[in-house]
Write a protein that holds these residues in place. Sequence first.
Motif, PDB file in Angstrom:
ATOM      1  N   UNK A   1      45.384 -24.060  -0.969  1.00  0.00           N
ATOM      2  CA  UNK A   1      45.349 -22.736  -0.529  1.00  0.00           C
ATOM      3  C   UNK A   1      47.109 -22.361  -1.356  1.00  0.00           C
ATOM      4  N   UNK A   2      47.430 -23.205  -2.001  1.00  0.00           N
ATOM      5  CA  UNK A   2      48.368 -22.720  -2.634  1.00  0.00           C
ATOM      6  C   UNK A   2      47.992 -21.490  -3.975  1.00  0.00           C
ATOM      7  N   UNK A   3      47.170 -21.892  -4.780  1.00  0.00           N
ATOM      8  CA  UNK A   3      46.738 -20.454  -5.791  1.00  0.00           C
ATOM      9  C   UNK A   3      46.167 -19.176  -5.330  1.00  0.00           C
ATOM     10  N   UNK A   4      45.361 -19.722  -4.136  1.00  0.00           N
ATOM     11  CA  UNK A   4      45.145 -18.891  -3.137  1.00  0.00           C
ATOM     12  C   UNK A   4      46.175 -17.530  -2.325  1.00  0.00           C
ATOM     13  N   UNK A   5      47.128 -18.139  -2.324  1.00  0.00           N
ATOM     14  CA  UNK A   5      48.701 -17.625  -1.758  1.00  0.00           C
ATOM     15  C   UNK A   5      48.647 -17.410  -2.043  1.00  0.00           C
ATOM     16  N   UNK A   6      49.034 -17.411  -3.882  1.00  0.00           N
ATOM     17  CA  UNK A   6      49.368 -16.779  -4.842  1.00  0.00           C
ATOM     18  C   UNK A   6      48.540 -15.631  -5.077  1.00  0.00           C
ATOM     19  N   UNK A   7      47.631 -15.571  -5.569  1.00  0.00           N
ATOM     20  CA  UNK A   7      47.072 -14.562  -5.905  1.00  0.00           C
ATOM     21  C   UNK A   7      47.263 -12.836  -4.938  1.00  0.00           C
ATOM     22  N   UNK A   8      47.286 -13.608  -3.538  1.00  0.00           N
ATOM     23  CA  UNK A   8      47.313 -12.450  -2.453  1.00  0.00           C
ATOM     24  C   UNK A   8      49.189 -12.060  -2.559  1.00  0.00           C
ATOM     25  N   UNK A   9      49.878 -12.975  -3.024  1.00  0.00           N
ATOM     26  CA  UNK A   9      51.838 -12.367  -3.294  1.00  0.00           C
ATOM     27  C   UNK A   9      51.640 -11.390  -4.692  1.00  0.00           C
ATOM     28  N   UNK A  10      50.914 -12.360  -5.350  1.00  0.00           N
ATOM     29  CA  UNK A  10      50.837 -10.838  -6.227  1.00  0.00           C
ATOM     30  C   UNK A  10      49.827  -9.606  -6.240  1.00  0.00           C
ATOM     31  N   UNK A  11      48.663  -9.624  -5.360  1.00  0.00           N
ATOM     32  CA  UNK A  11      47.903  -8.806  -4.972  1.00  0.00           C
ATOM     33  C   UNK A  11      48.969  -7.243  -4.859  1.00  0.00           C
ATOM     34  N   UNK A  12      49.871  -7.980  -3.153  1.00  0.00           N
ATOM     35  CA  UNK A  12      50.452  -7.408  -2.464  1.00  0.00           C
ATOM     36  C   UNK A  12      51.856  -7.052  -3.385  1.00  0.00           C
ATOM     37  N   UNK A  13      52.109  -7.753  -3.954  1.00  0.00           N
ATOM     38  CA  UNK A  13      53.328  -7.340  -4.856  1.00  0.00           C
ATOM     39  C   UNK A  13      52.614  -5.853  -5.731  1.00  0.00           C
ATOM     40  N   UNK A  14      51.752  -6.160  -6.319  1.00  0.00           N
ATOM     41  CA  UNK A  14      51.228  -4.723  -7.352  1.00  0.00           C
ATOM     42  C   UNK A  14      50.745  -3.580  -6.026  1.00  0.00           C
ATOM     43  N   UNK A  15      50.549  -3.829  -5.253  1.00  0.00           N
ATOM     44  CA  UNK A  15      50.327  -2.695  -4.146  1.00  0.00           C
ATOM     45  C   UNK A  15      51.456  -2.141  -4.523  1.00  0.00           C
ATOM     46  N   UNK A  16      52.596  -2.761  -3.422  1.00  0.00           N
ATOM     47  CA  UNK A  16      54.423  -2.680  -3.360  1.00  0.00           C
ATOM     48  C   UNK A  16      54.983  -1.484  -3.876  1.00  0.00           C
ATOM     49  N   UNK A  17      54.885  -2.204  -5.384  1.00  0.00           N
ATOM     50  CA  UNK A  17      55.535  -1.512  -6.690  1.00  0.00           C
ATOM     51  C   UNK A  17      54.390  -0.043  -6.722  1.00  0.00           C
ATOM     52  N   UNK A  18      52.994   0.001  -7.426  1.00  0.00           N
ATOM     53  CA  UNK A  18      52.609   0.974  -7.348  1.00  0.00           C
ATOM     54  C   UNK A  18      52.846   2.388  -6.585  1.00  0.00           C
ATOM     55  N   UNK A  19      53.375   1.928  -5.392  1.00  0.00           N
ATOM     56  CA  UNK A  19      53.528   3.484  -4.506  1.00  0.00           C
ATOM     57  C   UNK A  19      54.760   4.500  -4.853  1.00  0.00           C
ATOM     58  N   UNK A  20      55.510   3.014  -5.861  1.00  0.00           N
ATOM     59  CA  UNK A  20      56.908   4.011  -6.147  1.00  0.00           C
ATOM     60  C   UNK A  20      56.813   4.755  -7.336  1.00  0.00           C
ATOM     61  N   UNK A  21      57.879   5.673  -7.541  1.00  0.00           N
ATOM     62  CA  UNK A  21      57.842   6.799  -9.155  1.00  0.00           C
ATOM     63  C   UNK A  21      56.249   8.105  -8.876  1.00  0.00           C
ATOM     64  N   UNK A  22      56.589   8.640  -9.205  1.00  0.00           N
ATOM     65  CA  UNK A  22      55.981   9.887  -9.405  1.00  0.00           C
ATOM     66  C   UNK A  22      55.144  10.309 -10.295  1.00  0.00           C
ATOM     67  N   UNK A  23      54.267  11.305  -9.914  1.00  0.00           N
ATOM     68  CA  UNK A  23      52.943  11.159 -10.872  1.00  0.00           C
ATOM     69  C   UNK A  23      53.495  12.846 -12.163  1.00  0.00           C
ATOM     70  N   UNK A  24      54.380  13.707 -11.378  1.00  0.00           N
ATOM     71  CA  UNK A  24      55.196  14.959 -12.066  1.00  0.00           C
ATOM     72  C   UNK A  24      56.248  14.881 -12.554  1.00  0.00           C
ATOM     73  N   UNK A  25      56.678  15.059 -13.963  1.00  0.00           N
ATOM     74  CA  UNK A  25      57.980  15.460 -14.094  1.00  0.00           C
ATOM     75  C   UNK A  25      58.404  16.249 -12.960  1.00  0.00           C
ATOM     76  N   UNK A  26      59.765  16.146 -12.961  1.00  0.00           N
ATOM     77  CA  UNK A  26      60.757  17.908 -11.170  1.00  0.00           C
ATOM     78  C   UNK A  26      62.051  17.718 -11.639  1.00  0.00           C
ATOM     79  N   UNK A  27      62.087  17.210 -12.836  1.00  0.00           N
ATOM     80  CA  UNK A  27      63.689  17.887 -13.578  1.00  0.00           C
ATOM     81  C   UNK A  27      64.582  17.815 -12.159  1.00  0.00           C
TER      82      UNK A  27
END
Lengths: 100, 826, 202
Positions: free
Chosen positions: B605-631
Motif C-alpha cells: 500500500x505504501x508505494x501505491x499511496x506515495x504515487x497517489x500523493x505525487x499525482x495529487x501534488x503535481x495536480x496541485x501545482x499545475x493549476x498555479x501560475x499564468x499562461x500569459x504575461x499580464x504586466x
Amino acid sequence: MRDLLRLSVPLTLWLALFSLIYGLHATLCATGAEGALARAMLAAVWGIGVALQLGMLLALRSPRFGALSPTIRQASVALAATALFATVWSLFPALILPLC
Amino acid sequence: MTALRRHRALTKIWASESGWRRWFSTVNHSDLGLMFMCVSVFHFLVAGVLAMLIRAQLASPRSAFMGADVYNQVFTMHGTLMMFLFAIPMFEGLTIYLLPKLLGSRDLAFPRLTAYGFWCYVFGGSMLIFALIAGIAPDSGWFMYPPLSSTLGSPGINPDFWLIGITFVEISAISAAVEIVVTVLRYRAPGMTLAKMPIYAWYALITAMMILTGFPPLILGSILLELERAFGLPFFQVAEGGDSLLWQHLFWLFGHPEVYIIFLPAAGVISTILPVMARTTLLGYGWIVAAAASLGVLSFGLWVHHMFTTGIPHLSLAFFSAASTLVAVPTAVQIFAWIGTLTKGRPELHMPLRWILAFFATFVIGGLTGVMVAVVPFDWQAHDTHFIVAHLHYVLVGGFVFPMLAALYYWLPHITGRKQFFRLGETAFWLVTLGFHVTFLAMHWVGLLGQRRRTETYDPGQGWEAINLISSIGGFVMAIGFALVIVDVVVNAAVAIRGRRNPWRAGTMEWAMPTPAPAYNFASLMPVDSREPLHADSSLPLRMARGEGYLGEARNGLRETLAVAISTGRPEYLVILPGNTMLPISMAFVTGFFFLGLLIKVYWLVPLAAVGVIALALRWVWGLGSRQDQGPQEVGRGLSLPPVSEVADPPGWWGMLFLLLADATLFGSLLFGYAFLWTVAPNWPPPAWMQPDPALLAIAAAAVLGPLGLRLAQGALARGRGLGAGLGLAALGLIAALLAAGLVLLHLPAPQTHAYDATVWVLMGYSLVHCGVGLLMTGQMAARRVAGFLSPARRGELRIVQLWVDYATLTALLSLAAAVLPGVLS
Amino acid sequence: MHPAGPAAQHIATLWWVMLAGAVAIFVFTMLLLALAFRKRRDEERAEQGREGLWLAGLGLAFPLTVLGALLVYGLVIGERLMPRDHPDRVTVSAEARQWEWRFGYADRPGHATTGLLHIPAGQPVDVEITSVDVIHGFWVPRLAGKLDAIPGHVNILRIEAWEPGDYAGVSGEFSGAGYREHRFTVRAHDAAGWTAFLEGTE
C-alpha cells in the motif's frame, strides 16, 4: 532580509560554538585525549568564539553594518550582547572543570 | 461602490462553500483556525479524562482500579495527546485564525497548505485515538525511550501508533510553520515594517522557526526507530553498533525547544492582551523581541538537561547546566516587562487579565523549580519523581493553558461577535486555579518524599496517602472548573447578546473588521505605520470598509491580496490566492494510506499511496501560475504592481526555502546521529567500512550537472530560448546522483548487519528520495514550458525547482562523502 | 529526605538553600505584581514605567546574579559528588534487567548477589552500573542521586553510607510493566561485617 540576519546571526553563532565545543569535548573524551592539549583546544575555540561575538556586537553598533530602524537596531544589539554573554557564560566550564 | 455592496461582492469571492461541503473544501484561514482549535480542544478533553483516571488511581494506596498495563497506556497517552495533539495544534489554530487579521492582510500565504495540514492532523490524531479506544495505545512513556519502545521491550503494535501517528501529525506542524514564517515576512499591511509588527507576529515568527528546526530531530528519530522496529535496522541496539542514547539525544533535541514552542505563543498572547487590559503600551517592545528570540535559540542548547542521569561527563553536563540557568534570564526579562507594563498602566480586572494573573502566580513557581532541576546534583535526586511531574505541569499549565484561557476570553467576542453576558467564567476561574495549585503543590512534596512517576500504585505507610488524596481532590475540582469554562463559552457563544466592535478598545488590526470576521477580513488594505493602528487613527475601520485602501475593488472573481518587502513593508506584488477545493483533504487522505500501510505492515500500500500523493501534488501545482504575461496590475491608490507569476521570488520560493531549512535540520540531525554512533556507541567499528570506488566517485562528480543544468535553463529562459538543453543536463545530473546512491546500496551488506550499514542505507535513501523528487520537478518544468506557463517574465517557478535541485545535489554528495569518510580515514 | 550519606546530604542542603531562595523570589515577584494594582497619579505611573529599572535591573541583573551564584554552587557540589580517586574506595557492580538487580564485587571475584547489595559503611563505594535489556536507573534515595543503567554503557556512581544498616533502593527509570516492583536493598556493614562478607563467612 538583512534585518533578519542582523537579528539571527549572533545567536546562531552561539549555537554553532556550543555544539562545536560540546562535540569536540565528547570526541576528546571518547578518544582518550585528555591533558593539556585537549584543554588548550577547548580554550582556543572558546577564545575565538568570544572574539567573534565581540566583533559581531561592535559591527552591529557601527553605522556601517547596524540596522537603520531604531527598534531593530536596539533588538539586534541586545541579541548580539546576549550571544556574547551566552558564549562566555555557558562555555566557561570548559576552562575550569576536570575534562572527562 | 458602497461599503455594503463591496462587502457582498468580496464575500461572494472569498466565502467558503455552503452546506456540509464547507467543512471539507474550505481554505479560509478563519474557518481552518477555528477547526484546528476545536479539534485540539477535543484532544485536550480526552487527555483530561485520562488525567482524571490517573488521579483516581493514585488517590489511595494499592488501588485495584487499573493494572500496570492499562496505567502505562493511560499516562503515555495523556502526555502524548497534551503535547502533540493539544498544545502545538492549539498554537497553530490560534495563529492561523489571528495572524492575517493582526497583520492587516486577507489570508495566509498558502491557504491550501493550511487545509492539508489540518487534515493530516485530524487523520493522524484519529489513529492515536483509535489505538486508545482499542486498548493498544503506546505504553512506553511519552518520550518513548528505546530499547523499551523497540521490539525488545514492546513487541506489539503499540509504539508504532506513536511513531507513525505522531510523524503524520507533525506534517501539520511543519506546514503551518512554513506558512506562518512566509506570512509574517511577506503578507503584512502595506507600510508595516518589521519594527511596527504587532508583538504576537514576532512570537509567531520565532515559534514557527523553532518548529522548523526543532521538529525534524524528532521526525528523524521516529523514522529510525520505526525502521528498527519494522525492518531490524539496529540504530538503538547496542550489540549491532547502535546506542539507545541516540534516541534520547534526538528526542530532547526536539523536546526542550518544544517546551518553548509551547510557551512562546502564550507569551505572545500575554504581550498582546496585557497592555490592552492595562490601558497602556507594552514596555520595552525591542527588549521583548530580543528576549523571545534569545529564548528561541538558547532553548536549543539545553537538551541534555533531560539526560543528567545518563552518565554523560560532568563537564558536558556543566555546559548544559549553565545554558539552562541562562535561559531563565530572557524569561525574567519578559516577566518584569509585563509587570512593568501593568505598573505604568491602569489595569482593569477583566477575565483575560485574571487568567494572566493566574499565569504569573503559576509560571513563576514553575520557573523557579525549573531552575532547581537545572542544577545537576539536585536533578540526580528529583529526576523521574513526582517533583518533575509537578514542575512540568506548573510550566505547561501555567505557561500555556492559563494564557490560552486569557486568549479565549479576549478573542471570544471577536469570534462570536457577542459580548460576555453570563458570569460562569469567574466561578470556573477560581475552581481551576485553586484546584490546580492544590493538585500540584502537593505533588512536589510527595515527589521529594520519593514517589516515582509512572508507578501505577504505592504501598501504604510511606507518608504518601494523605498527600495523594489531597492531590486527587484538587484534580477533580480543577476538572469541574474546566467543564464550567466550556459551558460558559458555549452558552455565551450561543445566546448572549450581540456586542459592539472592539469591546476592549484595543489598537491592533484584528479589531478593525466587523465581528464575526468576514471571509475576506478587510474590504481594502490600508497603509499602516503604527504598532497600534486603531489608536493612531480611529477612523481606520470605516475607511477600510469604504475601500480607501489598496485592492478595494472586488474584480474578476479573484482572491487578491498584497505581498510586501520583508523589512520595509513596501507593497511589492499582487497575489492571487486559490479558492475552495477538495484537493487538500484528498491529498491528506491518500497520505494517510501511506502511513496506514506502514502501521499495519501492508507494505504494497505504501508505494501505491506515495504515487497517489505525487499525482495529487503535481495536480496541485499545475493549476498555479499564468499562461500569459499580464504586466503590472492596478492595485488602487494609484499604484501598479506586478502579479505574483511575474516576480523572481514568489511566496512559493520563500516557502521552499523554509521547508528546506526544516529538511536540512533533519539531514543535520542524521549526520549528528552518525557522528554520535561513530564516536560514542560501543561495538564500533563495523565489520567492514565502505571503500571509495573510483567509478562511484566519477558518477557522483557528474551530479553537479544538476544545479549547472538548471542555471543554463534559467539563462535560456531569460533570453527566451528553449530549455531542452539545460533541463536535459539537470536530469542527467540527478540521474547520476540516483545511480551513485543505488550503487552504494547494491554493494552494502544488509542494513541489519551493523548500525553503520543502517545509517549509510538511510543516507542513500534520503538522496534517492530527494533526487527522485528533483527529477520529477525537472520533468514538470519541461511540461510547463511546453504548456506555456514559463516565459522570460515568468521565471519564478524555475527558481523554486533550482533551489530544490541545489539542495538535493548538495545533500547527495555530502551523504556519499559521509559514507566513505571512515573508510578513507582508516 | 532523610540523608544517610554525604552525597544525599549535599543534595539535601542544596534543596533547602534553593527552596528558601525560590520562596523569597516568588514573594518578591508577587509583591511587585500586587503593587501594580494600587491607585496612583498619572505622573507617578509614567515615572514607574522606566525600561532601565524593569528590564536592565530586574530583568537582567537580578536573575544573572542569583543564577551565577547558584550555578557555581551546583557545579562545586557536582564536582564533589564525582567518583574521583580515593584511597579507601570500594568497587562493586550493578547489572539491571527486567525486573531484577544483580550485584558483583571487585574484592570478592566470582560472587554475585541478587536484589541485595553489600557495601562497607563509612567508605566511598563506586557502583558500576549497566543493563542487559532496557534502560533502568540505580537509585538509593537516602544515599545519593540516581544514575541510569544503559545497555552497552557502564556508568559509575559514588555512594557512601555513614552508618551500617539497610537502605531501600528502587529503579529510577521507567522500564515497563514490572517497574514498580523493581527494587533492591543496600546493606551497609560495619568493618567486621564487611570483612566477613568478603571472606564469605557472613
